[in-house]
Scaffold this motif. Structure first.
Motif, PDB file in Angstrom:
ATOM      1  N   GLY A  42      95.873  46.634 -25.768  1.00  0.00           N
ATOM      2  CA  GLY A  42      95.779  46.995 -24.375  1.00  0.00           C
ATOM      3  C   GLY A  42      94.409  47.444 -23.923  1.00  0.00           C
ATOM      4  O   GLY A  42      94.239  47.855 -22.762  1.00  0.00           O
ATOM      5  N   LYS A  43      93.424  47.374 -24.809  1.00  0.00           N
ATOM      6  CA  LYS A  43      92.067  47.832 -24.462  1.00  0.00           C
ATOM      7  C   LYS A  43      91.077  46.679 -24.603  1.00  0.00           C
ATOM      8  O   LYS A  43      91.339  45.684 -25.270  1.00  0.00           O
ATOM      9  CB  LYS A  43      91.654  48.995 -25.353  1.00  0.00           C
ATOM     10  N   GLU A  44      89.927  46.854 -23.976  1.00  0.00           N
ATOM     11  CA  GLU A  44      88.874  45.866 -24.078  1.00  0.00           C
ATOM     12  C   GLU A  44      88.176  45.968 -25.439  1.00  0.00           C
ATOM     13  O   GLU A  44      88.230  47.002 -26.100  1.00  0.00           O
ATOM     14  CB  GLU A  44      87.858  46.068 -22.956  1.00  0.00           C
ATOM     15  N   ARG A  45      87.521  44.871 -25.799  1.00  0.00           N
ATOM     16  CA  ARG A  45      86.765  44.869 -27.044  1.00  0.00           C
ATOM     17  C   ARG A  45      85.576  45.828 -26.904  1.00  0.00           C
ATOM     18  O   ARG A  45      84.816  45.763 -25.934  1.00  0.00           O
ATOM     19  CB  ARG A  45      86.296  43.449 -27.358  1.00  0.00           C
ATOM     20  N   GLU A  46      85.417  46.681 -27.893  1.00  0.00           N
ATOM     21  CA  GLU A  46      84.434  47.763 -27.842  1.00  0.00           C
ATOM     22  C   GLU A  46      83.352  47.571 -28.892  1.00  0.00           C
ATOM     23  O   GLU A  46      83.648  47.250 -30.057  1.00  0.00           O
ATOM     24  CB  GLU A  46      85.147  49.103 -28.091  1.00  0.00           C
ATOM     25  N   PHE A  47      82.106  47.795 -28.494  1.00  0.00           N
ATOM     26  CA  PHE A  47      80.993  47.722 -29.435  1.00  0.00           C
ATOM     27  C   PHE A  47      81.058  48.891 -30.412  1.00  0.00           C
ATOM     28  O   PHE A  47      81.235  50.046 -30.010  1.00  0.00           O
ATOM     29  CB  PHE A  47      79.670  47.755 -28.689  1.00  0.00           C
ATOM     30  N   VAL A  48      80.868  48.595 -31.707  1.00  0.00           N
ATOM     31  CA  VAL A  48      80.884  49.633 -32.736  1.00  0.00           C
ATOM     32  C   VAL A  48      79.490  49.838 -33.314  1.00  0.00           C
ATOM     33  O   VAL A  48      78.968  50.951 -33.328  1.00  0.00           O
ATOM     34  CB  VAL A  48      81.871  49.248 -33.863  1.00  0.00           C
ATOM     35  N   ALA A  49      78.903  48.766 -33.823  1.00  0.00           N
ATOM     36  CA  ALA A  49      77.592  48.874 -34.468  1.00  0.00           C
ATOM     37  C   ALA A  49      77.003  47.480 -34.609  1.00  0.00           C
ATOM     38  O   ALA A  49      77.727  46.484 -34.576  1.00  0.00           O
ATOM     39  CB  ALA A  49      77.705  49.531 -35.842  1.00  0.00           C
ATOM     40  N   ALA A  50      75.684  47.426 -34.785  1.00  0.00           N
ATOM     41  CA  ALA A  50      75.014  46.145 -35.004  1.00  0.00           C
ATOM     42  C   ALA A  50      73.746  46.359 -35.799  1.00  0.00           C
ATOM     43  O   ALA A  50      73.175  47.461 -35.794  1.00  0.00           O
ATOM     44  CB  ALA A  50      74.709  45.449 -33.680  1.00  0.00           C
ATOM     45  N   ILE A  51      73.306  45.281 -36.439  1.00  0.00           N
ATOM     46  CA  ILE A  51      72.101  45.337 -37.261  1.00  0.00           C
ATOM     47  C   ILE A  51      71.319  44.043 -37.078  1.00  0.00           C
ATOM     48  O   ILE A  51      71.909  42.955 -36.996  1.00  0.00           O
ATOM     49  CB  ILE A  51      72.480  45.561 -38.753  1.00  0.00           C
ATOM     50  N   VAL A  52      70.009  44.191 -36.993  1.00  0.00           N
ATOM     51  CA  VAL A  52      69.137  43.019 -36.980  1.00  0.00           C
ATOM     52  C   VAL A  52      68.845  42.652 -38.421  1.00  0.00           C
ATOM     53  O   VAL A  52      68.285  43.461 -39.166  1.00  0.00           O
ATOM     54  CB  VAL A  52      67.820  43.305 -36.226  1.00  0.00           C
ATOM     55  N   LEU A 100      71.795  35.282 -32.015  1.00  0.00           N
ATOM     56  CA  LEU A 100      70.406  35.104 -32.422  1.00  0.00           C
ATOM     57  C   LEU A 100      69.571  36.319 -32.061  1.00  0.00           C
ATOM     58  O   LEU A 100      69.685  36.875 -30.959  1.00  0.00           O
ATOM     59  CB  LEU A 100      69.826  33.856 -31.751  1.00  0.00           C
ATOM     60  N   ALA A 101      68.751  36.713 -32.990  1.00  0.00           N
ATOM     61  CA  ALA A 101      67.620  37.620 -32.810  1.00  0.00           C
ATOM     62  C   ALA A 101      67.985  39.072 -32.551  1.00  0.00           C
ATOM     63  O   ALA A 101      67.917  39.910 -33.437  1.00  0.00           O
ATOM     64  CB  ALA A 101      66.681  37.112 -31.723  1.00  0.00           C
ATOM     65  N   THR A 102      68.337  39.428 -31.308  1.00  0.00           N
ATOM     66  CA  THR A 102      68.375  40.840 -30.928  1.00  0.00           C
ATOM     67  C   THR A 102      69.797  41.363 -30.783  1.00  0.00           C
ATOM     68  O   THR A 102      70.738  40.616 -30.573  1.00  0.00           O
ATOM     69  CB  THR A 102      67.641  41.066 -29.607  1.00  0.00           C
ATOM     70  N   ILE A 103      69.911  42.676 -30.879  1.00  0.00           N
ATOM     71  CA  ILE A 103      71.186  43.347 -30.718  1.00  0.00           C
ATOM     72  C   ILE A 103      71.553  43.420 -29.247  1.00  0.00           C
ATOM     73  O   ILE A 103      70.729  43.728 -28.399  1.00  0.00           O
ATOM     74  CB  ILE A 103      71.119  44.764 -31.316  1.00  0.00           C
ATOM     75  N   GLN A 104      72.816  43.143 -28.971  1.00  0.00           N
ATOM     76  CA  GLN A 104      73.395  43.392 -27.666  1.00  0.00           C
ATOM     77  C   GLN A 104      74.699  44.144 -27.884  1.00  0.00           C
ATOM     78  O   GLN A 104      75.347  43.985 -28.919  1.00  0.00           O
ATOM     79  CB  GLN A 104      73.660  42.078 -26.912  1.00  0.00           C
ATOM     80  N   VAL A 105      75.099  44.958 -26.914  1.00  0.00           N
ATOM     81  CA  VAL A 105      76.317  45.743 -27.070  1.00  0.00           C
ATOM     82  C   VAL A 105      77.483  45.144 -26.300  1.00  0.00           C
ATOM     83  O   VAL A 105      78.572  45.708 -26.291  1.00  0.00           O
ATOM     84  CB  VAL A 105      76.091  47.210 -26.639  1.00  0.00           C
ATOM     85  N   VAL A 106      77.252  44.006 -25.683  1.00  0.00           N
ATOM     86  CA  VAL A 106      78.287  43.328 -24.917  1.00  0.00           C
ATOM     87  C   VAL A 106      78.861  42.190 -25.757  1.00  0.00           C
ATOM     88  O   VAL A 106      78.110  41.344 -26.262  1.00  0.00           O
ATOM     89  CB  VAL A 106      77.716  42.770 -23.594  1.00  0.00           C
ATOM     90  N   ALA A 107      80.169  42.140 -25.867  1.00  0.00           N
ATOM     91  CA  ALA A 107      80.810  41.134 -26.724  1.00  0.00           C
ATOM     92  C   ALA A 107      80.471  39.715 -26.282  1.00  0.00           C
ATOM     93  O   ALA A 107      80.295  38.828 -27.119  1.00  0.00           O
ATOM     94  CB  ALA A 107      82.319  41.345 -26.720  1.00  0.00           C
ATOM     95  N   GLY A 108      80.366  39.497 -25.000  1.00  0.00           N
ATOM     96  CA  GLY A 108      80.094  38.160 -24.488  1.00  0.00           C
ATOM     97  C   GLY A 108      78.746  37.601 -24.888  1.00  0.00           C
ATOM     98  O   GLY A 108      78.522  36.398 -24.745  1.00  0.00           O
TER      99      GLY A 108
END
Length: 123
Positions: A42-52, A100-108
């Protein structure tokens, strides 16, 4: 063909730990940023963490800072998410993603996704 395969999910008690893995194939990992997202019912996909992958720089979502750690193993083309001090609100399906390349916090913004692994934190 790009494949991201998550593993390591399961049932854990409050305060416990889990380590998720994401094995990547079919892409030149050094060109990518790898992210972990989660989605509860019932919730939207949420950003947790990312690594380059190239330089190891990381970004975390506010709800997991200080508890979760993302890392990578160059030899295994695998990204990990170490989750400590787990809370019931961490219960969700966790997805690995690549862009590619850079971190983004948006799932799309991510091009490739794994199938997800369930994490359930019981109180």
């Amino acid at each position: 063909q790009v494949q991201l395969v998550e593993s390591g999910g399961g049932l854990v008690q409050v305060g416990g730990s889990l380590r998720l893995s994401c094995a990547a194939s079919g892409l030149t990992v050094r060109r990518y940023a790898m992210g972990w997202f989660r989605q509860a019912p019932g919730k939207e996909r949420e950003f947790v963490a990312a690594i380059v992958w190239r330089d190891g720089s990381t970004t975390y979502g506010d709800s997991v800072k200080g508890r979760f750690t993302i890392s990578r193993d160059n030899a295994k083309n695998t990204v990990y998410l170490q989750m400590n001090s787990l809370k019931p609100e961490d219960t969700a399906v966790y997805y690995c993603a690549a862009r590619l390349a850079t971190i983004q916090v948006v799932a799309g913004a991510y091009d490739y996704w794994g199938q997800g692994t369930q994490v359930t934190v019981s109180s």
